[in-house]
Scaffold this motif. Sequence first.
Motif, PDB file in Angstrom:
ATOM      1  N   LEU A   1     -13.461  48.606  21.729  1.00 21.81           N
ATOM      2  CA  LEU A   1     -14.851  48.848  22.126  1.00 21.81           C
ATOM      3  C   LEU A   1     -15.162  50.338  22.228  1.00 21.81           C
ATOM      4  N   LEU A   2     -14.226  51.108  22.771  1.00 23.61           N
ATOM      5  CA  LEU A   2     -14.429  52.563  22.873  1.00 23.61           C
ATOM      6  C   LEU A   2     -14.532  53.198  21.494  1.00 23.61           C
ATOM      7  N   PHE A   3     -13.674  52.743  20.585  1.00 20.35           N
ATOM      8  CA  PHE A   3     -13.720  53.256  19.211  1.00 20.35           C
ATOM      9  C   PHE A   3     -15.064  52.890  18.563  1.00 20.35           C
ATOM     10  N   ALA A   4     -15.514  51.640  18.794  1.00 18.87           N
ATOM     11  CA  ALA A   4     -16.796  51.202  18.241  1.00 18.87           C
ATOM     12  C   ALA A   4     -17.945  52.013  18.818  1.00 18.87           C
ATOM     13  N   PHE A   5     -17.840  52.354  20.103  1.00 19.13           N
ATOM     14  CA  PHE A   5     -18.875  53.171  20.743  1.00 19.13           C
ATOM     15  C   PHE A   5     -18.950  54.559  20.111  1.00 19.13           C
ATOM     16  N   ILE A   6     -17.787  55.166  19.889  1.00 22.04           N
ATOM     17  CA  ILE A   6     -17.756  56.507  19.281  1.00 22.04           C
ATOM     18  C   ILE A   6     -18.367  56.483  17.882  1.00 22.04           C
ATOM     19  N   VAL A   7     -17.989  55.463  17.081  1.00 27.02           N
ATOM     20  CA  VAL A   7     -18.524  55.338  15.709  1.00 27.02           C
ATOM     21  C   VAL A   7     -20.031  55.127  15.746  1.00 27.02           C
ATOM     22  N   ALA A   8     -20.478  54.193  16.640  1.00 26.22           N
ATOM     23  CA  ALA A   8     -21.908  53.891  16.730  1.00 26.22           C
ATOM     24  C   ALA A   8     -22.688  55.110  17.208  1.00 26.22           C
ATOM     25  N   PHE A   9     -22.113  55.833  18.194  1.00 27.72           N
ATOM     26  CA  PHE A   9     -22.791  57.028  18.708  1.00 27.72           C
ATOM     27  C   PHE A   9     -22.914  58.092  17.620  1.00 27.72           C
ATOM     28  N   GLY A  10     -21.825  58.269  16.861  1.00 16.71           N
ATOM     29  CA  GLY A  10     -21.860  59.250  15.771  1.00 16.71           C
ATOM     30  C   GLY A  10     -22.893  58.887  14.719  1.00 16.71           C
ATOM     31  N   ALA A  11     -22.960  57.589  14.363  1.00 17.68           N
ATOM     32  CA  ALA A  11     -23.919  57.147  13.355  1.00 17.68           C
ATOM     33  C   ALA A  11     -25.352  57.299  13.850  1.00 17.68           C
ATOM     34  N   ASP A  12     -25.588  56.906  15.101  1.00 12.47           N
ATOM     35  CA  ASP A  12     -26.938  57.002  15.678  1.00 12.47           C
ATOM     36  C   ASP A  12     -27.370  58.453  15.827  1.00 12.47           C
ATOM     37  N   LEU A  13     -26.406  59.310  16.218  1.00 10.28           N
ATOM     38  CA  LEU A  13     -26.722  60.730  16.365  1.00 10.28           C
ATOM     39  C   LEU A  13     -27.053  61.349  15.007  1.00 10.28           C
ATOM     40  N   GLY A  14     -26.276  60.993  13.984  1.00  6.05           N
ATOM     41  CA  GLY A  14     -26.550  61.494  12.637  1.00  6.05           C
ATOM     42  C   GLY A  14     -27.913  61.046  12.142  1.00  6.05           C
ATOM     43  N   GLN A  15     -28.260  59.770  12.420  1.00  5.73           N
ATOM     44  CA  GLN A  15     -29.563  59.250  12.020  1.00  5.73           C
ATOM     45  C   GLN A  15     -30.686  59.986  12.731  1.00  5.73           C
TER      46      GLN A  15
END
Length: 250
Positions: free
Chosen positions: A64-78
Motif C-alpha cells: 500500500l505504501l508503494f502504491a501510495f508513492i506511485v499514485a502520488f508521483g503520478a498525480d503530482l506529475g499530472q
Amino acid sequence: MVFYDKSANETAKILNSDIDFGLKEKTVDENLKKFGPNVLTNKNKKGFFKKLFVTLKEPMLIILLFAFIVAFGADLGQYLKTRKWDFSECFGILIAIILSVSITMLMERSSKKAFEKLNVMYDKISVKVIRDGKLCIINQNQVVVGDVVLIESGDKIIADGRIIEEVSLRVDESALTGESLPVAKSAQIVDGKVALAERKNCVFSGTFVSSGNAKIIVTAVGDNTEIGGIARELVEEVNVNSPLQIKLKA
C-alpha cells in the motif's frame, strides 16, 4: 511437567520439598532460581513508534505504501502538467493505510489491557506456608515452587499446586475452565492424560476456594502457571489479518 498422575510424596521429592516440613530455607533460593518468581511479566513492552514501525513492515502495508508513492508521483506529475488538482486516488490509498494501521494498533492495545486486567490477580496477598516445619505468613510474590501452602474458604489461589490433603475442598475455576459451579477436589491420583478441568487433585492460580480447606504443594508459579500461559498468549505477537488485509488478499 504434570503432577496430577503422581502422588503428593512423589511430587514433593521431584521439587526438593517435603509434604510435612515444606521447603528448607536454602532450597527456597534454589527453587526461585530454577523455576522463577511468582509474578506475571509482560515480555512484549514496546513504545508507540516501535509498534508503528513493526506494523508498517507488514507485507500488505508495504504494498500500500508503494502504491501510495506511485499514485502520488503520478498525480503530482499530472498536476504540474495540467494544473488540475486530482489526488483522490492518492488520498484513498492513504486512508486505507491509516485505517489498517489504526485497526492493528487498537488490537494490540486491547491485548495489552486484557493482560493488565489479568495481572490485577497478582495483587499483594498474604499466604500461609510451611517452611522448615514452621508455619509462616509471606507475601504471594515470595512463594516458590515446592512451597507447602495452606488454603481455606475465601482464599484466592496464587500458584498452581498438587493437593496433599483436603477437607471438603471446592474451588471456583470459572476463570480458567468456564465451569459455572465450584469443583469438588480430592488428593487422589488421577490416571491417564486428562484435560485441565478433570485434574481434580490440582488447584490453579487465579481461582478461588469456595469452601473447605487444604494443604497443597506448589508446582508452578508466575508465567509458568496455567493462567500465566493465558497472559503470555495475550502479549505474544501473532499474525492477525485486519479486514482490509483479508480483502486485499482475496
